[in-house]
Scaffold this motif. Structure first.
Motif, PDB file in Angstrom:
ATOM      1  N   LEU A  89      -4.417  21.007   6.023  1.00 33.23           N
ATOM      2  CA  LEU A  89      -5.392  21.654   6.910  1.00 33.23           C
ATOM      3  C   LEU A  89      -5.280  23.173   6.848  1.00 33.23           C
ATOM      4  N   TYR A  90      -4.058  23.684   6.889  1.00 27.11           N
ATOM      5  CA  TYR A  90      -3.866  25.138   6.798  1.00 27.11           C
ATOM      6  C   TYR A  90      -4.454  25.673   5.497  1.00 27.11           C
ATOM      7  N   ARG A  91      -4.209  24.973   4.397  1.00 25.06           N
ATOM      8  CA  ARG A  91      -4.721  25.445   3.107  1.00 25.06           C
ATOM      9  C   ARG A  91      -6.245  25.386   3.064  1.00 25.06           C
ATOM     10  N   ARG A  92      -6.802  24.358   3.689  1.00 28.97           N
ATOM     11  CA  ARG A  92      -8.267  24.268   3.730  1.00 28.97           C
ATOM     12  C   ARG A  92      -8.854  25.434   4.513  1.00 28.97           C
ATOM     13  N   LYS A  93      -8.185  25.822   5.580  1.00 32.53           N
ATOM     14  CA  LYS A  93      -8.635  26.959   6.380  1.00 32.53           C
ATOM     15  C   LYS A  93      -8.368  28.285   5.680  1.00 32.53           C
ATOM     16  N   GLY A  94      -7.345  28.322   4.824  1.00 29.16           N
ATOM     17  CA  GLY A  94      -6.925  29.581   4.216  1.00 29.16           C
ATOM     18  C   GLY A  94      -5.881  30.296   5.029  1.00 29.16           C
ATOM     19  N   ASN A  95      -5.242  29.579   5.975  1.00 30.80           N
ATOM     20  CA  ASN A  95      -4.178  30.138   6.810  1.00 30.80           C
ATOM     21  C   ASN A  95      -2.877  30.104   6.004  1.00 30.80           C
ATOM     22  N   LEU A  96      -2.652  31.161   5.241  1.00 24.76           N
ATOM     23  CA  LEU A  96      -1.515  31.185   4.323  1.00 24.76           C
ATOM     24  C   LEU A  96      -0.182  31.165   5.055  1.00 24.76           C
ATOM     25  N   VAL A  97      -0.113  31.896   6.164  1.00 23.50           N
ATOM     26  CA  VAL A  97       1.144  31.983   6.908  1.00 23.50           C
ATOM     27  C   VAL A  97       1.479  30.629   7.537  1.00 23.50           C
ATOM     28  N   GLY A  98       0.489  29.960   8.116  1.00 28.54           N
ATOM     29  CA  GLY A  98       0.724  28.646   8.687  1.00 28.54           C
ATOM     30  C   GLY A  98       1.169  27.641   7.640  1.00 28.54           C
ATOM     31  N   ALA A  99       0.524  27.686   6.474  1.00 27.78           N
ATOM     32  CA  ALA A  99       0.892  26.755   5.391  1.00 27.78           C
ATOM     33  C   ALA A  99       2.321  26.994   4.924  1.00 27.78           C
ATOM     34  N   ARG A 100       2.702  28.282   4.797  1.00 26.78           N
ATOM     35  CA  ARG A 100       4.071  28.600   4.358  1.00 26.78           C
ATOM     36  C   ARG A 100       5.097  28.124   5.370  1.00 26.78           C
ATOM     37  N   ARG A 101       4.799  28.315   6.636  1.00 23.49           N
ATOM     38  CA  ARG A 101       5.758  27.912   7.678  1.00 23.49           C
ATOM     39  C   ARG A 101       5.933  26.389   7.667  1.00 23.49           C
ATOM     40  N   ALA A 102       4.816  25.657   7.594  1.00 17.90           N
ATOM     41  CA  ALA A 102       4.911  24.195   7.573  1.00 17.90           C
ATOM     42  C   ALA A 102       5.649  23.714   6.322  1.00 17.90           C
ATOM     43  N   ALA A 103       5.399  24.383   5.183  1.00 16.22           N
ATOM     44  CA  ALA A 103       6.068  24.005   3.938  1.00 16.22           C
ATOM     45  C   ALA A 103       7.567  24.266   4.019  1.00 16.22           C
ATOM     46  N   SER A 104       7.963  25.330   4.700  1.00 10.70           N
ATOM     47  CA  SER A 104       9.397  25.635   4.820  1.00 10.70           C
ATOM     48  C   SER A 104      10.103  24.587   5.693  1.00 10.70           C
ATOM     49  N   ILE A 105       9.423  24.098   6.726  1.00  8.35           N
ATOM     50  CA  ILE A 105      10.003  23.029   7.550  1.00  8.35           C
ATOM     51  C   ILE A 105      10.116  21.750   6.723  1.00  8.35           C
ATOM     52  N   GLU A 106       9.070  21.481   5.934  1.00  2.35           N
ATOM     53  CA  GLU A 106       9.071  20.293   5.080  1.00  2.35           C
ATOM     54  C   GLU A 106      10.224  20.342   4.083  1.00  2.35           C
ATOM     55  N   ALA A 107      10.434  21.519   3.494  1.00  2.33           N
ATOM     56  CA  ALA A 107      11.517  21.661   2.519  1.00  2.33           C
ATOM     57  C   ALA A 107      12.883  21.481   3.162  1.00  2.33           C
ATOM     58  N   ALA A 108      13.003  21.932   4.418  1.00  2.00           N
ATOM     59  CA  ALA A 108      14.293  21.868   5.099  1.00  2.00           C
ATOM     60  C   ALA A 108      14.720  20.426   5.396  1.00  2.00           C
ATOM     61  N   ILE A 109      13.734  19.521   5.529  1.00  2.00           N
ATOM     62  CA  ILE A 109      14.099  18.137   5.867  1.00  2.00           C
ATOM     63  C   ILE A 109      14.028  17.216   4.648  1.00  2.00           C
ATOM     64  N   ALA A 110      13.628  17.798   3.503  1.00  2.00           N
ATOM     65  CA  ALA A 110      13.470  16.950   2.303  1.00  2.00           C
ATOM     66  C   ALA A 110      14.828  16.389   1.871  1.00  2.00           C
TER      67      ALA A 110
END
Length: 579
Positions: free
Chosen positions: A558-579
């Motif tokens: 959803l963030y990427r569809r909106k173009g919210n780069l900061v939101g997408a990066r933050r969500a991706a960093s949380i995802e990476a932390a629990i991978a």
């Protein structure tokens, strides 16, 4: 014509002005480049850099507060002087403009004579402040006490040219008002004294209305109060003056006074034949009740009432009030989570408000257009382009442009352009501060807090959001206070203060899932993604990390569809932390 200065001569001039032996890095190049060798231009650049605290004295030396190569300065002396005067407080600017009417030389007494009695005590200190900013200087050679002189005629001309078209009416109204007061005090009050009061009230009401239209709330409130005291109650302008005064009170945060006056207006309007005034007062009543009542019980009621009002106004052809009603209807659609419908209504409201010259609601309608672009399906890149174009279209309305600028700043923050975002919001804050726009300043604080959170400046985010929340809570604003409280709670969670944010962690997952059910029925893309991240963080906090992967993946999409780069990066960093 005088020859222009060489670069080394400009350096010498600046050193002499600052009483310094060396300049901070980058200062000389910036001044030489911009001034083009003109000494007066160089002097004004130095003054402006000091005014804006970009050039700061530390002990015996001067230092740059930031890299001056990054800042933009006006490229003409007239533009630079206009910018310097624009940065003055409203009171300082008013005093300087009144002094410009007198001439290059003037005195405290002469300026005070053009100032209303309630403000005269501030004139001496305001003149001293202008002297410290090197816009005026003492004229000790004059025989009159407290004499001053503009530092040069170009400053006087710039101040004179800034005068409002209605200032003459304000000054004439003031003199009629003083004559009426003096004759009334010595008595008896005959027809000629009443006529003086009526004429004073007319001039002040006209000047107050124009001050209100340009967004200068302190000036408008002052002028309209005085006009209402002077106009006879059967005067054609009396009820409109009260209605304008009620709006000023609401916008400046005097909710109790606004409510009392609105009740009086409703009673008076019921006996009047002015249908346009009746509709205006009815819309003000609906809005005030909505903002100060429990939100959940009034959204549907407000929507139904507004639909009926819109139909009536369309049938009557009352475009001025229709612009207002459509803006309020856009609020209902915002609360219902329909950014698309909100966009359609607010664009129509903005077009009508501009068509009929209803500047009372241009800023609000423009802000709602921006809100819909920010919240809905429109991508950040398209929204940025549209808001920049909108700001150019409404550049003649500083309050409206500043309102749109807040949303533009938040969009810039979403794409990671934090310096531009903060500068944009700071520019809007300057406009609202100068015009006494308390409600817009509260919105400014909330947008500044959201940008700070995006950037990871959590202390700044908390401070700004608390400031905004406290304002709305004090105003008993049931529409805005809860939303700001939610944003503040997120910041507290960001820094691990879960107890303060939530009170008790019990039921957090249930609340997050309820929020997700609600947001899925809206077209608020960013909010949808935010709620998914909130749910994921709750699941992580209760040690159910595998379950957090799905909401995080959906949020990133959803963030990427909106173009919210900061939101997408933050969500991706949380995802990476629990991978």
């Amino acid at each position: 014509l005088l020859d222009t200065l060489q670069p080394e001569e400009t350096d010498t001039l600046v050193l002499n002005l600052l009483r310094a032996t060396e300049l901070p890095p980058g200062v000389s190049a910036k001044i030489v480049e911009t001034a083009g060798g003109y000494p007066l231009f160089a002097e004004e650049i130095v003054s402006m850099l000091i005014d804006d605290e970009l050039l700061v004295r530390e002990g015996d030396t001067w230092v740059s507060a930031r890299d001056l190569s990054e800042i933009s300065l006006p490229h003409t002396l007239a533009g630079l002087l206009a910018a310097r005067l624009g940065r003055l407080s409203g009171e300082e600017r008013t005093v300087l403009e009144r002094a410009s009417v007198i001439g290059r030389d003037f005195s405290t007494g002469e300026v005070s004579a053009l100032t209303v009695a309630s403000e005269r005590s501030h004139v001496p200190e305001l003149l001293r402040s202008l002297m410290r900013k090197e816009l005026i200087r003492p004229a000790s050679e004059r025989s009159v006490p407290d004499a001053y002189r503009f530092r040069h005629l170009l400053i006087r001309d710039a101040a004179y040219n800034r005068r409002r078209i209605d200032e003459g009416e304000e000054i004439i109204g003031y003199h009629f008002e003083e004559a009426h007061r003096l004759l009334r005090d010595v008595g008896p009050v005959g027809a000629h004294v009443s006529e003086l009061g009526r004429r004073a009230g007319e001039y002040l009401a006209t000047s107050g209305r124009r001050a209100f239209e340009r967004g200068d709330l302190p000036a408008a409130t002052n002028l309209l109060r005085r006009a209402a005291d002077l106009l006879p109650e059967d005067h054609p302008a009396y009820l409109e003056t009260l209605a304008n005064l009620q709006d000023c009170m609401f916008m400046s945060g005097s909710i109790e006074e606004a409510t009392v006056l609105l009740d009086d207006l409703i009673e008076r309007a019921s006996h009047a034949e002015d249908e346009e005034l009746k509709s205006r007062v009815e819309l003000d009543r609906l809005w005030l009740e909505f903002t100060t009542s429990a939100l959940g019980s009034t959204v549907e009621q407000l929507g139904e009432a507004l639909e009926a009002v819109v139909t009536k106004l369309e049938q009557r052809g009352d475009e001025r009030n229709l612009a207002t009603a459509l803006e309020l209807l856009a609020t209902v659609q915002w609360c219902s989570g329909d950014a698309g419908a909100m966009m359609r209504q607010s664009e129509r409201s903005l077009a009508l408000a501009r068509k009929v010259g209803n500047r009372r609601y241009v800023a609000g309608a423009a802000s709602y257009v921006a809100t819909a672009l920010l919240a809905g399906e429109t991508s950040c890149s398209v929204a940025l382009a549209r808001l920049q174009a909108l700001m150019r279209e409404i550049a003649d309305d500083p309050v409206a442009a500043a309102a749109v600028g807040l949303h533009l700043g938040l969009l810039l923050g979403m794409v990671g352009r934090f310096d531009e975002a903060s500068a944009r919001v700071a520019a809007s804050r300057d406009v609202f501060s100068g015009l006494g726009q308390s409600r817009w300043l509260a919105d400014t604080a909330s947008k500044s807090g959201l940008i700070a959170r995006l950037e990871g400046r959590y202390d700044d985010a908390r401070r700004e959001l608390e400031q905004s929340y406290l304002y709305y809570r004090e105003q008993q604003d049931a529409a805005n206070a809860p939303m700001i409280a939610c944003d503040l709670g997120k910041v507290l969670c960001d820094v691990g203060q879960y107890d303060e944010a939530l009170g008790s962690p019990d039921g957090s997952e249930r609340l997050a899932r309820e929020a997700l059910d609600l947001v899925r029925s809206t077209d608020f893309v960013n909010l949808h993604a935010d709620v998914l991240v909130d749910l994921a963080e709750v699941l992580i906090a209760v040690d159910r990390k595998p379950e957090a992967a799905e909401p995080l993946a959906e949020a990133i999409e959803l963030y990427r569809r909106k173009g919210n780069l900061v939101g997408a990066r933050r969500a991706a960093s949380i995802e990476a932390a629990i991978a």
